[in-house]
Design a protein around this motif. Structure first.
Motif, PDB file in Angstrom:
ATOM      1  N   PHE A  24       0.825  -1.212   0.000  1.00 27.42           N
ATOM      2  CA  PHE A  24       0.000   0.000   0.000  1.00 27.42           C
ATOM      3  C   PHE A  24       0.860   1.263   0.000  1.00 27.42           C
ATOM      4  CE2 PHE A  24      -2.235  -3.444   2.101  1.00 27.42           C
ATOM      5  CZ  PHE A  24      -3.306  -3.581   1.235  1.00 27.42           C
ATOM      6  N   PHE A  25       0.237   2.344  -0.395  1.00 25.86           N
ATOM      7  CA  PHE A  25       0.935   3.616  -0.577  1.00 25.86           C
ATOM      8  C   PHE A  25      -0.033   4.716  -0.149  1.00 25.86           C
ATOM      9  CE2 PHE A  25       2.864   7.036  -3.062  1.00 25.86           C
ATOM     10  CZ  PHE A  25       4.220   6.697  -3.092  1.00 25.86           C
ATOM     11  N   ALA A  26       0.455   5.702   0.585  1.00 27.70           N
ATOM     12  CA  ALA A  26      -0.374   6.828   1.019  1.00 27.70           C
ATOM     13  C   ALA A  26       0.323   8.135   0.662  1.00 27.70           C
ATOM     14  CB  ALA A  26      -0.627   6.755   2.521  1.00 27.70           C
ATOM     15  N   PHE A  27      -0.442   9.059   0.098  1.00 24.08           N
ATOM     16  CA  PHE A  27       0.117  10.343  -0.322  1.00 24.08           C
ATOM     17  C   PHE A  27      -0.947  11.427  -0.207  1.00 24.08           C
ATOM     18  CE2 PHE A  27      -1.590   8.063  -3.898  1.00 24.08           C
ATOM     19  CZ  PHE A  27      -2.243   9.005  -4.679  1.00 24.08           C
ATOM     20  N   ILE A  71      -2.000  10.940  10.943  1.00 26.74           N
ATOM     21  CA  ILE A  71      -2.653  12.210  10.604  1.00 26.74           C
ATOM     22  C   ILE A  71      -3.186  12.877  11.874  1.00 26.74           C
ATOM     23  CG2 ILE A  71      -4.620  13.273   9.420  1.00 26.74           C
ATOM     24  CD1 ILE A  71      -4.274  11.054   7.245  1.00 26.74           C
ATOM     25  N   GLU A  72      -3.837  12.085  12.740  1.00 27.57           N
ATOM     26  CA  GLU A  72      -4.374  12.625  13.994  1.00 27.57           C
ATOM     27  C   GLU A  72      -3.301  13.279  14.850  1.00 27.57           C
ATOM     28  OE1 GLU A  72      -6.100   9.090  15.669  1.00 27.57           O
ATOM     29  OE2 GLU A  72      -8.092   9.574  14.916  1.00 27.57           O
ATOM     30  N   GLN A  73      -2.103  12.703  14.826  1.00 24.14           N
ATOM     31  CA  GLN A  73      -0.998  13.257  15.614  1.00 24.14           C
ATOM     32  C   GLN A  73      -0.402  14.504  14.968  1.00 24.14           C
ATOM     33  OE1 GLN A  73      -0.090  12.100  18.722  1.00 24.14           O
ATOM     34  NE2 GLN A  73      -1.951  10.910  18.418  1.00 24.14           N
ATOM     35  N   ALA A  74      -0.442  14.563  13.659  1.00 25.35           N
ATOM     36  CA  ALA A  74       0.223  15.646  12.921  1.00 25.35           C
ATOM     37  C   ALA A  74      -0.666  16.852  12.650  1.00 25.35           C
ATOM     38  CB  ALA A  74       0.760  15.103  11.592  1.00 25.35           C
ATOM     39  N   ILE A 126       3.237  14.323   8.858  1.00 26.56           N
ATOM     40  CA  ILE A 126       2.537  13.039   8.956  1.00 26.56           C
ATOM     41  C   ILE A 126       3.536  11.892   8.936  1.00 26.56           C
ATOM     42  CG2 ILE A 126       0.859  11.483   7.847  1.00 26.56           C
ATOM     43  CD1 ILE A 126      -0.539  14.073   6.773  1.00 26.56           C
ATOM     44  N   ARG A 127       4.529  11.955   8.049  1.00 21.19           N
ATOM     45  CA  ARG A 127       5.556  10.894   7.978  1.00 21.19           C
ATOM     46  C   ARG A 127       6.229  10.683   9.323  1.00 21.19           C
ATOM     47  NH1 ARG A 127       6.813  12.919   2.965  1.00 21.19           N
ATOM     48  NH2 ARG A 127       8.489  14.213   3.790  1.00 21.19           N
ATOM     49  N   LYS A 128       6.509  11.770  10.033  1.00 20.28           N
ATOM     50  CA  LYS A 128       7.174  11.678  11.331  1.00 20.28           C
ATOM     51  C   LYS A 128       6.343  10.920  12.352  1.00 20.28           C
ATOM     52  CE  LYS A 128      10.079  15.779  11.101  1.00 20.28           C
ATOM     53  NZ  LYS A 128      10.322  17.136  11.648  1.00 20.28           N
TER      54      LYS A 128
END
Length: 131
Positions: A24-27, A71-74, A126-128
């Protein structure tokens, strides 16, 4: 013929990637409803999400859950909404949209105008947080 999403996965078209695994891939969506609007796709090119087999669909939802937690964290939001509409690109995808009110995930509204630099900064945040 490869979809635009398959070309993104192959690196032929640039994107602001937030997460990836073997399947899977997310962008980030380049025409987001709100900051942090993310697309989750299978690397395998399948037009309709419910044409994925049960194991693939389950794994995709679990991957999307990990992305949603990041996402929720970022991004400051009450929760991350999920939508599967998938008519514009013939490649199964899930929209993950940070929301504070239901209208934040209304696809008929005017999309944000964002720069590549703004998208890059959001993707990095988000990546972090992605585990």
């Amino acid at each position: 013929m490869a979809t635009i999403f398959s070309k993104i996965v192959a690196g032929e078209i640039p994107c602001h990637k937030v997460a990836e695994d073997d399947n899977f891939f997310a962008f980030l969506d380049i025409n987001p409803l709100v900051h942090g609007h993310t697309l989750v796709i299978p690397k395998k090119e399948v037009d309709y999400i419910f044409d994925l087999n049960d194991n693939e669909l389950g794994a995709m939802i679990l991957f999307a859950k990990r992305v949603a937690r990041a996402i929720e964290q970022a991004i400051e939001c009450k929760r991350v909404g999920l939508s599967v509409i998938g008519l514009e690109v013939p490649h199964a995808h899930i929209h993950l949209v940070p929301i504070n009110k239901e209208s934040d995930i209304y696809f008929g509204k005017t999309k944000l105008t964002v720069t590549s630099d703004e998208l890059a900064a959001v993707a990095e945040k988000i990546r972090k947080e992605f585990i």
